[in-house]
Write a protein that holds these residues in place. Structure first.
Motif, mmCIF file in Angstrom:
data_model
loop_
_atom_site.group_PDB
_atom_site.id
_atom_site.type_symbol
_atom_site.label_atom_id
_atom_site.label_comp_id
_atom_site.label_asym_id
_atom_site.label_seq_id
_atom_site.Cartn_x
_atom_site.Cartn_y
_atom_site.Cartn_z
ATOM 1 N N SER A 103 0.893 -1.464 0.026
ATOM 2 C CA SER A 103 0.016 0.001 -0.010
ATOM 3 C C SER A 103 0.976 1.155 -0.044
ATOM 4 O O SER A 103 0.336 2.403 0.166
ATOM 5 C CB SER A 103 -0.746 0.134 1.241
ATOM 6 O OG SER A 103 -0.156 -0.118 2.525
ATOM 7 N N ARG A 104 2.114 1.170 -0.348
ATOM 8 C CA ARG A 104 3.062 2.119 -0.238
ATOM 9 C C ARG A 104 2.382 3.353 -1.094
ATOM 10 O O ARG A 104 2.319 2.903 -2.395
ATOM 11 C CB ARG A 104 4.313 1.930 -0.585
ATOM 12 C CG ARG A 104 5.361 2.901 -0.549
ATOM 13 C CD ARG A 104 6.573 2.600 -1.483
ATOM 14 N NE ARG A 104 7.632 3.819 -1.318
ATOM 15 C CZ ARG A 104 8.883 3.655 -2.133
ATOM 16 N NH1 ARG A 104 9.056 2.704 -3.278
ATOM 17 N NH2 ARG A 104 9.727 4.647 -2.230
ATOM 18 N N ALA A 105 2.494 4.728 -0.720
ATOM 19 C CA ALA A 105 2.064 5.681 -1.453
ATOM 20 C C ALA A 105 2.903 5.962 -2.498
ATOM 21 O O ALA A 105 4.126 5.724 -2.458
ATOM 22 C CB ALA A 105 1.671 6.949 -0.524
ATOM 23 N N ASP A 106 2.512 6.585 -3.736
ATOM 24 C CA ASP A 106 3.208 7.003 -4.721
ATOM 25 C C ASP A 106 4.431 8.140 -4.110
ATOM 26 O O ASP A 106 3.925 9.064 -3.415
ATOM 27 C CB ASP A 106 2.597 7.891 -5.866
ATOM 28 C CG ASP A 106 1.607 6.819 -6.663
ATOM 29 O OD1 ASP A 106 1.651 5.505 -6.465
ATOM 30 O OD2 ASP A 106 0.745 7.185 -7.547
ATOM 31 N N SER A 120 10.425 8.255 -13.220
ATOM 32 C CA SER A 120 10.351 7.003 -12.618
ATOM 33 C C SER A 120 8.618 6.450 -12.210
ATOM 34 O O SER A 120 7.825 7.480 -12.232
ATOM 35 C CB SER A 120 10.978 7.083 -11.273
ATOM 36 O OG SER A 120 10.450 7.910 -10.455
ATOM 37 N N THR A 121 8.424 5.404 -12.206
ATOM 38 C CA THR A 121 7.039 4.723 -11.463
ATOM 39 C C THR A 121 7.247 4.360 -10.118
ATOM 40 O O THR A 121 8.373 4.151 -10.000
ATOM 41 C CB THR A 121 6.723 3.675 -12.459
ATOM 42 O OG1 THR A 121 7.395 2.736 -12.915
ATOM 43 C CG2 THR A 121 6.127 4.069 -13.772
ATOM 44 N N PRO A 122 6.346 4.236 -9.556
ATOM 45 C CA PRO A 122 6.414 3.690 -8.197
ATOM 46 C C PRO A 122 6.935 2.489 -8.045
ATOM 47 O O PRO A 122 6.630 1.428 -8.820
ATOM 48 C CB PRO A 122 4.913 3.937 -7.449
ATOM 49 C CG PRO A 122 4.082 4.838 -8.529
ATOM 50 C CD PRO A 122 4.820 4.733 -9.806
ATOM 51 N N GLN A 123 7.714 2.212 -6.911
ATOM 52 C CA GLN A 123 8.233 0.801 -6.816
ATOM 53 C C GLN A 123 7.533 0.253 -5.420
ATOM 54 O O GLN A 123 7.602 0.776 -4.629
ATOM 55 C CB GLN A 123 9.832 0.969 -6.518
ATOM 56 C CG GLN A 123 10.632 1.234 -7.488
ATOM 57 C CD GLN A 123 12.167 1.297 -7.318
ATOM 58 O OE1 GLN A 123 12.515 0.763 -6.334
ATOM 59 N NE2 GLN A 123 13.014 1.671 -8.332
ATOM 60 N N PRO A 149 9.259 8.422 2.625
ATOM 61 C CA PRO A 149 8.684 7.993 1.387
ATOM 62 C C PRO A 149 9.430 7.581 0.615
ATOM 63 O O PRO A 149 8.831 6.944 -0.533
ATOM 64 C CB PRO A 149 7.912 9.466 1.039
ATOM 65 C CG PRO A 149 8.800 10.333 1.800
ATOM 66 C CD PRO A 149 9.305 9.862 2.973
ATOM 67 N N GLY A 150 10.900 7.371 0.616
ATOM 68 C CA GLY A 150 11.748 6.923 -0.391
ATOM 69 C C GLY A 150 11.863 5.496 -0.028
ATOM 70 O O GLY A 150 12.648 4.991 -0.833
ATOM 71 N N LEU A 151 11.405 5.068 1.018
ATOM 72 C CA LEU A 151 11.858 3.619 1.277
ATOM 73 C C LEU A 151 10.642 2.770 1.039
ATOM 74 O O LEU A 151 9.377 3.096 0.996
ATOM 75 C CB LEU A 151 12.431 3.382 2.742
ATOM 76 C CG LEU A 151 13.661 4.182 2.917
ATOM 77 C CD1 LEU A 151 14.249 4.162 4.432
ATOM 78 C CD2 LEU A 151 14.735 3.761 2.019
#
Length: 308
Positions: A103-106, A120-123, A149-151
């Motif tokens: 569920s990690r946000a964009d 980039s697209t979300p990972q 948010p970067g992890l």
């Protein structure tokens, strides 16, 4: 899995209580087997759309991924660098697979290196589970992301009425030293925070005599003889409690042979490993790979459990 798996109706009720919208309820009855083939694969920027992201793929590229994925004969695949369920369906057909996506946000997009004008697209971490295998999606392991948010979050599912838990991780990249606690660069100071969190997760399950597997992209050379994090993670009171699937294997990458992807088993699940099932699959090819042979910058790794 056990000869008698979780009743379909019971699992449907339990799944209904979960808040993971990505999970599809199983639609067929599980096969009567005790073997479970697990695969971990960093599939490299798997985007929703053709030509998007930092690994822009054509329709033919997606088809090549799908054709290859079918040859893995996996029961469960833990994937990293996935944008969404839509992206998964391009490679793992909905008729055959169930999906769980973090569920990690964009996070904020960045311009892709080497691809001017592409972003980039979300990972996200994700699981695909063969239809007929009943499971419950657990809450995301959000603490692994350190409120950054970067992890990436960890993604977790349980099988056989909680008998076995699988945790899919994608740890911070850039810390490839033997002793991560002695390096002050940002990647290693981040890893120094993530490491104890994962170690605590492992130790809790060891203490509770819970069978578990941690698999994914650790971005760390855990099987190096002097790797400090592996020594901290895998031993308790001087006794080895964890085993890595890559202990005697090498990466398939043409340049980087020290593995950073691992399937790690705890004390109980180690006893279930089918001898000789640990494998690096070099996209179905033999011998040294060329860059052109690689459908992603990581090769899938696998092992099979025979659950008692």
């Amino acid at each position: 899995m056990k000869k008698s798996l979780i009743a379909l109706a019971a699992v449907a009720v339990l799944l209904g209580c979960q808040q993971q919208e990505q999970v599809s309820s199983p639609s067929v009855v599980a096969s009567d087997t005790t073997n479970l083939k697990l695969v971990s694969w960093n599939i490299e920027h798997l985007a929703d759309e053709v030509g998007k992201g930092c690994k822009p793929r054509s329709q033919a590229d997606y088809q090549a991924l799908a054709s290859y994925a079918a040859t893995l004969n996996a029961d469960i695949v833990a994937l990293q660098e996935v944008q969404s369920e839509k992206a998964l369906k391009r490679v793992f057909p909905e008729s055959q697979w169930q999906y769980v996506v973090s569920s990690r946000a964009d996070n904020e997009a960045y311009e892709c290196r080497g691809h001017d004008g592409l972003f980039s697209t979300p990972q996200r971490t994700a699981f695909v589970v063969k239809k007929g295998i009943n499971f419950i999606a657990q809450d995301d392991f959000k603490t692994l992301a350190l409120d950054n948010p970067g992890l990436r979050y960890g993604t977790s599912i349980s099988l056989n009425n909680g008998q076995l838990e699988l945790l899919n991780v994608h740890m911070k990249s850039g810390c490839f030293v033997s002793d991560y606690r002695k390096d002050t660069k940002k990647a290693c100071t981040t890893y120094q925070q993530q490491g104890p969190i994962l170690e605590k997760w492992v130790n809790q399950r060891v203490e509770n005599k819970q069978a578990f597997v941690v698999l994914g992209d650790f971005n760390h050379r855990l099987v190096d003889r002097n790797n400090r994090f592996w020594q901290e993670l895998s031993k308790e009171d001087g006794e080895r409690i964890l085993l890595s699937s890559m202990q005697n294997l090498k990466s398939c990458h043409p340049k980087y042979k020290a593995p950073i992807d691992h399937i790690i088993t705890g004390p109980i699940s180690t006893q279930w490993i089918v001898d000789g099932s640990q494998k690096v699959d070099a996209f179905g090819k033999q011998g040294e790979l060329d860059y052109k042979d690689m459908l992603s910058d990581h090769c899938p790794i696998s092992l099979t459990l025979s659950i008692k």
